[in-house]
Design a protein around this motif. Structure first.
Motif, mmCIF file in Angstrom:
data_model
loop_
_atom_site.group_PDB
_atom_site.id
_atom_site.type_symbol
_atom_site.label_atom_id
_atom_site.label_comp_id
_atom_site.label_asym_id
_atom_site.label_seq_id
_atom_site.Cartn_x
_atom_site.Cartn_y
_atom_site.Cartn_z
ATOM 1 N N ARG A 124 -37.792 -21.781 -7.243
ATOM 2 C CA ARG A 124 -38.413 -22.330 -6.119
ATOM 3 C C ARG A 124 -38.930 -21.247 -5.546
ATOM 4 O O ARG A 124 -39.336 -20.504 -5.385
ATOM 5 C CB ARG A 124 -36.863 -22.094 -4.966
ATOM 6 C CG ARG A 124 -35.241 -22.975 -5.500
ATOM 7 C CD ARG A 124 -35.744 -24.006 -5.176
ATOM 8 N NE ARG A 124 -34.992 -24.544 -3.848
ATOM 9 C CZ ARG A 124 -35.559 -25.469 -3.784
ATOM 10 N NH1 ARG A 124 -35.651 -26.227 -4.727
ATOM 11 N NH2 ARG A 124 -34.997 -26.237 -2.340
ATOM 12 N N ASN A 125 -40.190 -22.291 -4.147
ATOM 13 C CA ASN A 125 -41.196 -21.497 -3.904
ATOM 14 C C ASN A 125 -41.579 -20.208 -5.090
ATOM 15 O O ASN A 125 -42.251 -19.465 -4.911
ATOM 16 C CB ASN A 125 -40.781 -20.618 -2.669
ATOM 17 C CG ASN A 125 -40.445 -21.350 -1.573
ATOM 18 O OD1 ASN A 125 -40.587 -23.105 -1.236
ATOM 19 N ND2 ASN A 125 -39.003 -21.220 -1.379
ATOM 20 N N ASP A 163 -33.209 -19.551 -8.868
ATOM 21 C CA ASP A 163 -34.376 -20.617 -10.003
ATOM 22 C C ASP A 163 -32.580 -21.133 -9.855
ATOM 23 O O ASP A 163 -31.136 -20.728 -9.663
ATOM 24 C CB ASP A 163 -33.973 -19.503 -11.349
ATOM 25 C CG ASP A 163 -35.528 -18.728 -11.453
ATOM 26 O OD1 ASP A 163 -36.077 -18.997 -10.650
ATOM 27 O OD2 ASP A 163 -35.255 -17.525 -12.092
ATOM 28 N N PHE A 202 -36.597 -30.981 -6.126
ATOM 29 C CA PHE A 202 -38.068 -29.994 -5.940
ATOM 30 C C PHE A 202 -39.213 -30.064 -4.709
ATOM 31 O O PHE A 202 -38.816 -31.321 -4.616
ATOM 32 C CB PHE A 202 -38.471 -29.347 -7.171
ATOM 33 C CG PHE A 202 -38.960 -31.107 -7.865
ATOM 34 C CD1 PHE A 202 -39.901 -31.614 -7.522
ATOM 35 C CD2 PHE A 202 -37.752 -31.850 -8.459
ATOM 36 C CE1 PHE A 202 -40.322 -32.678 -8.328
ATOM 37 C CE2 PHE A 202 -38.462 -31.921 -9.411
ATOM 38 C CZ PHE A 202 -39.348 -33.433 -9.157
ATOM 39 N N ASP A 209 -42.553 -26.176 -6.151
ATOM 40 C CA ASP A 209 -41.653 -25.557 -7.497
ATOM 41 C C ASP A 209 -41.997 -25.580 -8.717
ATOM 42 O O ASP A 209 -42.016 -27.132 -8.851
ATOM 43 C CB ASP A 209 -40.202 -25.829 -6.556
ATOM 44 C CG ASP A 209 -39.933 -26.347 -5.552
ATOM 45 O OD1 ASP A 209 -40.392 -24.621 -5.200
ATOM 46 O OD2 ASP A 209 -39.459 -26.866 -4.603
ATOM 47 N N ASP A 226 -46.165 -18.341 -6.503
ATOM 48 C CA ASP A 226 -46.278 -19.520 -5.460
ATOM 49 C C ASP A 226 -47.796 -19.713 -5.397
ATOM 50 O O ASP A 226 -48.083 -19.330 -4.368
ATOM 51 C CB ASP A 226 -45.193 -18.610 -4.343
ATOM 52 C CG ASP A 226 -45.130 -19.993 -3.137
ATOM 53 O OD1 ASP A 226 -45.156 -20.883 -3.316
ATOM 54 O OD2 ASP A 226 -44.451 -19.855 -2.099
#
Length: 270
Positions: free
Chosen positions: A142-143, A153, A196, A200, A221
């Motif tokens: 995530r990000n 995750d 996502f 991601d 990120d």
């Protein structure tokens, strides 16, 4: 494995009603019924002049082994290697005799960040063997996420298999744009959904978190998305070049081409 001093080393291979018997007889010249494997959709591998049944880990686990199964031989097709294994009736366990690395493995062939819940990951099997998907998983960072694997995750476990040269399409169960006939596995919306965005990263790993293939850079990120082919992975799809058949544990944008957000025309094909 310690082999007892008194033994009869006899290869017993026969075809009966589409089943394969393959046993190295130890202290016996009669094959055990547990070595009858229904492998109609499988192949065999030649090892030392013997044709050994090639099976998935799930098929191996389903063999009803007993002490008299001592000497049963199978070639097990794992995600990253194939191993010749023999059943040890003394310890009641499979022993690996020889393993070889699978040089061409499963890859992520398409990553679509469509509108709403229209999220798709396509996998491609460039090997000569069927791959059991219970041996791998997807991890969504995530990000950018935490790397190594951390609290942001998501792990997505898959069921099914991919035949040689075939694709496998994974979708968010709430997607509305692609025919159900194209989808091979719907990820439930509860738990860890397939949701996502372009920033991601998605990793294909084995069950021990060894990276097989990757989209993006885990732990980093990128802002809105990763730059690919003059576009980025936010509100776009990316497709692996047809010339790429081997996975890459490091993100390489030159292996991909971009296409518009809701272009699903190539899903399920390679």
């Amino acid at each position: 494995m310690v082999i007892r001093k008194s033994f009869l080393f006899l290869i017993l291979i026969s075809l009966v009603l589409g089943k394969v018997y393959c046993q190295v007889g130890i202290n016996t010249n009669l094959p055990d019924s547990a070595v009858a494997l229904d492998i109609n959709a499988q192949t065999s591998i030649s090892f030392g002049g013997m044709q050994i049944p090639l099976v998935t880990p799930a098929q191996q686990a389903s063999i009803n082994t007993t002490a008299s199964s001592d000497g049963t031989l199978v070639y097990v097709n794992y995600t990253t290697q194939q191993c010749l294994e023999i059943y040890d009736g003394v310890t009641n366990s499979w022993q690996q005799i020889h393993c070889s690395t699978v040089t061409s493995q499963l890859i992520i062939s398409e990553y679509i960040e469509g509108g709403g819940n229209n999220k798709f990951i396509e996998l491609y099997n460039g090997t000569s063997s069927t791959i059991d998907l219970s041996t791998i998983k997807l991890i969504i960072f995530r990000n950018g996420g935490d790397f190594p694997i951390g609290g942001t995750d998501r792990e997505i476990f898959i069921t099914g298999s991919i035949a040689p040269g075939d694709t496998f399409v994974i979708a968010n169960v709430l997607q509305t744009e692609v025919s159900a006939s194209v989808i091979d596995y719907n990820v439930p919306n509860a738990g860890d959904p397939l949701d996502f965005n372009g920033d991601d990263p998605v990793l294909l790993t084995d069950l021990s978190n060894n990276i097989i293939d990757v989209v993006g850079i885990p732990g980093t990120d990128p802002g809105t998305g990763y730059a690919v082919d003059g576009q980025d992975t936010y509100l776009n799809g990316i497709r692996r070049l047809a010339s790429i058949t081997d996975p890459n544990a490091s993100w390489n944008t030159s292996e991909w081409t971009a296409h518009p957000e809701n272009d699903f025309s190539h899903l399920g094909t390679r």
